[in-house]
Design a protein around this motif. Structure first.
Motif, PDB file in Angstrom:
ATOM      1  N   PHE A 200      14.267  -0.202  -0.182  1.00 54.82           N
ATOM      2  CA  PHE A 200      14.082  -1.159   0.907  1.00 54.82           C
ATOM      3  C   PHE A 200      13.235  -2.365   0.475  1.00 54.82           C
ATOM      4  O   PHE A 200      12.872  -3.187   1.314  1.00 54.82           O
ATOM      5  CB  PHE A 200      13.394  -0.480   2.092  1.00 54.82           C
ATOM      6  CG  PHE A 200      14.060   0.815   2.501  1.00 54.82           C
ATOM      7  CD1 PHE A 200      15.196   0.793   3.294  1.00 54.82           C
ATOM      8  CD2 PHE A 200      13.564   2.034   2.086  1.00 54.82           C
ATOM      9  CE1 PHE A 200      15.809   1.972   3.680  1.00 54.82           C
ATOM     10  CE2 PHE A 200      14.173   3.208   2.461  1.00 54.82           C
ATOM     11  CZ  PHE A 200      15.308   3.185   3.243  1.00 54.82           C
ATOM     12  N   THR A 201      12.913  -2.453  -0.805  1.00 56.93           N
ATOM     13  CA  THR A 201      12.022  -3.503  -1.268  1.00 56.93           C
ATOM     14  C   THR A 201      12.792  -4.535  -2.080  1.00 56.93           C
ATOM     15  O   THR A 201      13.590  -4.197  -2.963  1.00 56.93           O
ATOM     16  CB  THR A 201      10.895  -2.901  -2.147  1.00 56.93           C
ATOM     17  OG1 THR A 201      10.226  -1.896  -1.403  1.00 56.93           O
ATOM     18  CG2 THR A 201       9.887  -3.981  -2.553  1.00 56.93           C
ATOM     19  N   LEU A 202      12.542  -5.815  -1.795  1.00 63.54           N
ATOM     20  CA  LEU A 202      13.128  -6.915  -2.561  1.00 63.54           C
ATOM     21  C   LEU A 202      12.200  -7.291  -3.685  1.00 63.54           C
ATOM     22  O   LEU A 202      11.014  -7.530  -3.495  1.00 63.54           O
ATOM     23  CB  LEU A 202      13.355  -8.126  -1.636  1.00 63.54           C
ATOM     24  CG  LEU A 202      14.387  -7.943  -0.526  1.00 63.54           C
ATOM     25  CD1 LEU A 202      14.435  -9.191   0.340  1.00 63.54           C
ATOM     26  CD2 LEU A 202      15.758  -7.622  -1.089  1.00 63.54           C
ATOM     27  N   ARG A 203      12.726  -7.302  -4.893  1.00 64.38           N
ATOM     28  CA  ARG A 203      11.910  -7.648  -6.064  1.00 64.38           C
ATOM     29  C   ARG A 203      11.933  -9.156  -6.282  1.00 64.38           C
ATOM     30  O   ARG A 203      12.992  -9.780  -6.150  1.00 64.38           O
ATOM     31  CB  ARG A 203      12.437  -6.928  -7.303  1.00 64.38           C
ATOM     32  CG  ARG A 203      12.388  -5.405  -7.170  1.00 64.38           C
ATOM     33  CD  ARG A 203      10.968  -4.919  -7.005  1.00 64.38           C
ATOM     34  NE  ARG A 203      10.917  -3.458  -6.917  1.00 64.38           N
ATOM     35  CZ  ARG A 203       9.810  -2.796  -6.655  1.00 64.38           C
ATOM     36  NH1 ARG A 203       8.671  -3.463  -6.448  1.00 64.38           N
ATOM     37  NH2 ARG A 203       9.820  -1.488  -6.591  1.00 64.38           N
TER      38      ARG A 203
ATOM     39  N   PHE B  50       0.839  -1.201   0.000  1.00 56.44           N
ATOM     40  CA  PHE B  50       0.000   0.000   0.000  1.00 56.44           C
ATOM     41  C   PHE B  50       0.876   1.254   0.000  1.00 56.44           C
ATOM     42  O   PHE B  50       0.623   2.202  -0.754  1.00 56.44           O
ATOM     43  CB  PHE B  50      -0.914  -0.028   1.218  1.00 56.44           C
ATOM     44  CG  PHE B  50      -1.952   1.063   1.235  1.00 56.44           C
ATOM     45  CD1 PHE B  50      -2.991   1.072   0.321  1.00 56.44           C
ATOM     46  CD2 PHE B  50      -1.892   2.080   2.177  1.00 56.44           C
ATOM     47  CE1 PHE B  50      -3.958   2.078   0.341  1.00 56.44           C
ATOM     48  CE2 PHE B  50      -2.845   3.085   2.202  1.00 56.44           C
ATOM     49  CZ  PHE B  50      -3.881   3.081   1.280  1.00 56.44           C
ATOM     50  N   ALA B  51       1.904   1.273   0.847  1.00 54.50           N
ATOM     51  CA  ALA B  51       2.806   2.419   0.879  1.00 54.50           C
ATOM     52  C   ALA B  51       3.588   2.547  -0.412  1.00 54.50           C
ATOM     53  O   ALA B  51       3.785   3.656  -0.934  1.00 54.50           O
ATOM     54  CB  ALA B  51       3.753   2.294   2.082  1.00 54.50           C
ATOM     55  N   ALA B  52       4.053   1.415  -0.967  1.00 57.79           N
ATOM     56  CA  ALA B  52       4.827   1.458  -2.211  1.00 57.79           C
ATOM     57  C   ALA B  52       3.971   1.914  -3.390  1.00 57.79           C
ATOM     58  O   ALA B  52       4.474   2.546  -4.324  1.00 57.79           O
ATOM     59  CB  ALA B  52       5.417   0.081  -2.498  1.00 57.79           C
ATOM     60  N   GLU B  53       2.669   1.623  -3.356  1.00 58.21           N
ATOM     61  CA  GLU B  53       1.786   2.055  -4.442  1.00 58.21           C
ATOM     62  C   GLU B  53       1.644   3.571  -4.476  1.00 58.21           C
ATOM     63  O   GLU B  53       1.539   4.171  -5.551  1.00 58.21           O
ATOM     64  CB  GLU B  53       0.409   1.405  -4.263  1.00 58.21           C
ATOM     65  CG  GLU B  53      -0.629   1.856  -5.282  1.00 58.21           C
ATOM     66  CD  GLU B  53      -2.017   1.326  -4.967  1.00 58.21           C
ATOM     67  OE1 GLU B  53      -2.968   1.726  -5.662  1.00 58.21           O
ATOM     68  OE2 GLU B  53      -2.143   0.531  -4.009  1.00 58.21           O
ATOM     69  N   ILE B  54       1.649   4.215  -3.308  1.00 58.68           N
ATOM     70  CA  ILE B  54       1.422   5.659  -3.231  1.00 58.68           C
ATOM     71  C   ILE B  54       2.722   6.430  -3.417  1.00 58.68           C
ATOM     72  O   ILE B  54       2.767   7.434  -4.123  1.00 58.68           O
ATOM     73  CB  ILE B  54       0.748   5.997  -1.892  1.00 58.68           C
ATOM     74  CG1 ILE B  54      -0.635   5.332  -1.836  1.00 58.68           C
ATOM     75  CG2 ILE B  54       0.628   7.501  -1.698  1.00 58.68           C
ATOM     76  CD1 ILE B  54      -1.299   5.400  -0.495  1.00 58.68           C
ATOM     77  N   THR B  55       3.800   5.976  -2.798  1.00 60.57           N
ATOM     78  CA  THR B  55       5.105   6.648  -2.916  1.00 60.57           C
ATOM     79  C   THR B  55       6.152   5.591  -3.272  1.00 60.57           C
ATOM     80  O   THR B  55       6.955   5.199  -2.417  1.00 60.57           O
ATOM     81  CB  THR B  55       5.478   7.366  -1.614  1.00 60.57           C
ATOM     82  OG1 THR B  55       5.450   6.411  -0.529  1.00 60.57           O
ATOM     83  CG2 THR B  55       4.508   8.488  -1.300  1.00 60.57           C
ATOM     84  N   PRO B  56       6.186   5.123  -4.506  1.00 60.26           N
ATOM     85  CA  PRO B  56       7.108   4.036  -4.857  1.00 60.26           C
ATOM     86  C   PRO B  56       8.574   4.409  -4.714  1.00 60.26           C
ATOM     87  O   PRO B  56       9.393   3.565  -4.339  1.00 60.26           O
ATOM     88  CB  PRO B  56       6.740   3.732  -6.312  1.00 60.26           C
ATOM     89  CG  PRO B  56       6.065   4.967  -6.820  1.00 60.26           C
ATOM     90  CD  PRO B  56       5.370   5.567  -5.643  1.00 60.26           C
ATOM     91  N   ASP B  57       8.934   5.650  -5.007  1.00 59.59           N
ATOM     92  CA  ASP B  57      10.343   6.038  -4.945  1.00 59.59           C
ATOM     93  C   ASP B  57      10.894   5.971  -3.527  1.00 59.59           C
ATOM     94  O   ASP B  57      12.097   5.777  -3.344  1.00 59.59           O
ATOM     95  CB  ASP B  57      10.518   7.456  -5.497  1.00 59.59           C
ATOM     96  CG  ASP B  57      10.161   7.533  -6.979  1.00 59.59           C
ATOM     97  OD1 ASP B  57      10.183   6.469  -7.633  1.00 59.59           O
ATOM     98  OD2 ASP B  57       9.845   8.633  -7.466  1.00 59.59           O
ATOM     99  N   TRP B  58      10.030   6.158  -2.525  1.00 63.26           N
ATOM    100  CA  TRP B  58      10.511   6.155  -1.151  1.00 63.26           C
ATOM    101  C   TRP B  58      10.861   4.752  -0.685  1.00 63.26           C
ATOM    102  O   TRP B  58      11.786   4.568   0.108  1.00 63.26           O
ATOM    103  CB  TRP B  58       9.445   6.733  -0.215  1.00 63.26           C
ATOM    104  CG  TRP B  58       9.125   8.170  -0.465  1.00 63.26           C
ATOM    105  CD1 TRP B  58       9.648   8.970  -1.438  1.00 63.26           C
ATOM    106  CD2 TRP B  58       8.191   8.965   0.235  1.00 63.26           C
ATOM    107  NE1 TRP B  58       9.098  10.223  -1.377  1.00 63.26           N
ATOM    108  CE2 TRP B  58       8.199  10.256  -0.355  1.00 63.26           C
ATOM    109  CE3 TRP B  58       7.338   8.722   1.301  1.00 63.26           C
ATOM    110  CZ2 TRP B  58       7.396  11.280   0.090  1.00 63.26           C
ATOM    111  CZ3 TRP B  58       6.530   9.763   1.757  1.00 63.26           C
ATOM    112  CH2 TRP B  58       6.561  11.016   1.169  1.00 63.26           C
ATOM    113  N   LEU B  59      10.151   3.733  -1.163  1.00 63.59           N
ATOM    114  CA  LEU B  59      10.326   2.387  -0.636  1.00 63.59           C
ATOM    115  C   LEU B  59      11.154   1.478  -1.538  1.00 63.59           C
ATOM    116  O   LEU B  59      11.507   0.380  -1.137  1.00 63.59           O
ATOM    117  CB  LEU B  59       8.958   1.734  -0.396  1.00 63.59           C
ATOM    118  CG  LEU B  59       8.288   2.061   0.945  1.00 63.59           C
ATOM    119  CD1 LEU B  59       7.754   3.467   0.956  1.00 63.59           C
ATOM    120  CD2 LEU B  59       7.201   1.074   1.253  1.00 63.59           C
TER     121      LEU B  59
END
Length: 511
Positions: free
Chosen positions: A508-511, A496-505
């Motif tokens: 820290f996100t593993l693809r 949910f957070a990554a959908e709204i502000t993807p550049d911020w997360l």
């Protein structure tokens, strides 16, 4: 509520708007007048009738002084007490009027006082969050108003009491605008009504606990005042109090029941009366790039909120209001002081009217909400029944069986409360705005623009980790500063957070 989007009406057609008298512009400093054109800003004074408003405000104190004089030395002494109090108040307000000036500059407004010590208060124009125009009964009779300037925690506050109605509207327009003063001399544009409270909605007042307890507050204040006055004049003694207690206890049962019924009837009636006095003709309209909310019967209040600083809205209700389909609406404004009162857009109205007003102020509200996983239900129920069970265990250890029985009943009643708490959880996003909802006894749903999000916080307790849950807190530079999405699925919170502000997360996100 009648929501009239796309329609305009002259300000004079609305009975709820403060009237604006037509006066000629002056080229010299005048009380509550307008600034002269093409000249340097001049220092302006408050309206000359300011001292009359002050005298009316202090009338109760003067009556108290006269009553004290009547008790001490008779009618003549009471007359002199009142006369002296009136004279002192008159001189003080005249001195205040003569030593206070204000100047509106291109980048600030300056408030100068020189009654005893000289002081200059400067409020930057770009820090001003809102301009409120209030008018008590005395102000309305004299066609005056109070202008309250709110510049947030860093800019301070300022108040002009009192100026003419025309000057109050001019200050509101000038201080909330961002163009140079010389470009703001055009006539006021027509306003667009966003919503208006209907008179039949006043009956919703008893659903709110604050208004329902009004009779208790009035009775307590009245009894306290009577006791203090009687004690000061020596009318209260221990013997008289004991006699009064015996008389009250000795009343017939039927009389006691009748009095209790009358008091219970008075509770909703008084709540409706008080609600009506504060929210009479509650009107929300848009003008000059601001959302303005006007309300009040005896004292009229007008609160202006810059539309560009409105970053969201909040819908709130309690179980009684939910049963009646009633919701309260407030605005989430950047840097707004006393947001609980100044950000109020509608005190109580049907949900359809509230959602319509919310769309007019902010835009479409995200729907439907995504429910949270079943693990959240068991956690809500556990948190609801744990306190009474804990107290019941202590009662058993202490040998208090009746307390333990009461705690067992409370634990059973807490189960539906926990289930309702789970049902109220939800979140959603439509690409431009997000919304999170939680709570049961006081349910709150915040709707926030994506651009207003300033940060995220994901919180997990030991029990949440075992259930794969997390609480996502949306940090917003408006309202309460943060709004939680309680007990989301752990992966949903990050998504949910990554959908709204993807550049911020992304880092820290593993693809």
């Amino acid at each position: 509520m009648n929501v009239q989007e796309g329609q305009s009406s002259p300000p004079s057609d609305d009975p709820g708007e403060l009237p604006v008298p037509d006066v000629e512009a002056e080229t010299t400093p005048s009380p509550g007048g307008a600034e002269p054109k093409d000249t340097e800003p001049v220092a302006l004074r408050l309206h000359p009738l300011t001292f009359v408003v002050g005298a009316a405000r202090e009338l109760i104190a003067l009556l108290a002084a006269g009553a004290a004089g009547l008790a001490v030395g008779g009618l003549s002494t009471a007359f002199y007490f009142t006369l002296v109090g009136l004279g002192i108040g008159f001189l003080f307000h005249m001195a205040t009027w003569a030593t206070f000036t204000y100047t509106v500059q291109e980048d600030r407004i300056e408030l100068r006082r020189a009654l005893i010590a000289r002081s200059v208060k400067t409020i930057p124009r770009d820090r001003i969050r809102g301009v409120d125009i209030n008018a008590t009964l005395a102000h309305r009779l004299l066609r005056l108003a109070i202008v309250h300037i709110d510049a947030g925690a860093d800019g301070g506050e300022g108040e002009l009491n009192a100026v003419s109605l025309q000057e109050a509207e001019r200050l509101r327009k000038v201080l909330l605008a961002r163009a140079p003063v010389a470009e703001r001399d055009e006539p006021d544009p027509q306003r667009r009504v966003l919503g208006r409270m209907r008179s039949r909605w006043y009956v919703y007042a008893p659903l709110s606990g604050a208004y329902l307890l009004t009779p208790f507050a009035l009775a307590g204040s009245l009894l306290g005042t009577l006791y203090n006055l009687s004690d000061d004049f020596g009318l209260v003694t221990q013997e008289r109090l004991e006699n009064l207690g015996h008389e009250v206890v000795g009343l017939p049962t039927l009389i006691v029941i009748i009095l209790a019924i009358l008091f219970l009837i008075a509770m909703p009636v008084m709540s409706v009366i008080v609600f009506t006095l504060f929210n009479w003709d509650f009107t929300v309209y848009e003008r000059d790039g601001s959302v303005v909310a006007e309300r009040g019967l005896m004292a009229r209040r007008s609160v202006s909120l810059e539309r560009r600083r409105i970053r969201g809205v909040e819908l709130a209700d309690n179980p009684f209001e939910r049963l009646a389909g009633v919701v309260r609406l407030g605005a989430l404004v950047t840097g707004l002081g006393d947001a609980a009162h100044r950000g109020r857009l509608l005190p109580a109205a049907p949900r359809t009217a509230v959602e319509s007003l919310g769309r007019g102020v902010l835009g479409p509200l995200p729907a439907p909400l995504t429910m949270h996983p079943r693990g959240a239900r068991s956690r809500r129920i556990t948190r609801a029944v744990a306190p009474p069970i804990g107290v019941g265990v202590l009662a058993v250890v202490a040998g208090q069986p009746w307390v333990a029985y009461g705690c067992a009943v409370a634990a059973l009643l807490a189960v539906p409360l926990g289930i309702d708490r789970y049902r109220q959880l939800g979140h959603a996003s439509d690409g431009e705005r997000l919304t999170v909802r939680s709570g049961s006894l006081r349910r709150r749903q915040a709707v926030v623009e994506h651009g207003a999000v300033v940060g995220w916080r994901i919180r997990q307790t030991l029990f949440q980790r075992r259930l794969g849950l997390a609480t996502l807190i949306v940090a917003v530079g408006a309202g309460d500063g943060g709004y939680p999405a309680v007990d989301m699925a752990e992966e949903d919170a990050a998504a949910f957070a990554a959908e709204i502000t993807p550049d911020w997360l992304d880092p820290f996100t593993l693809r």
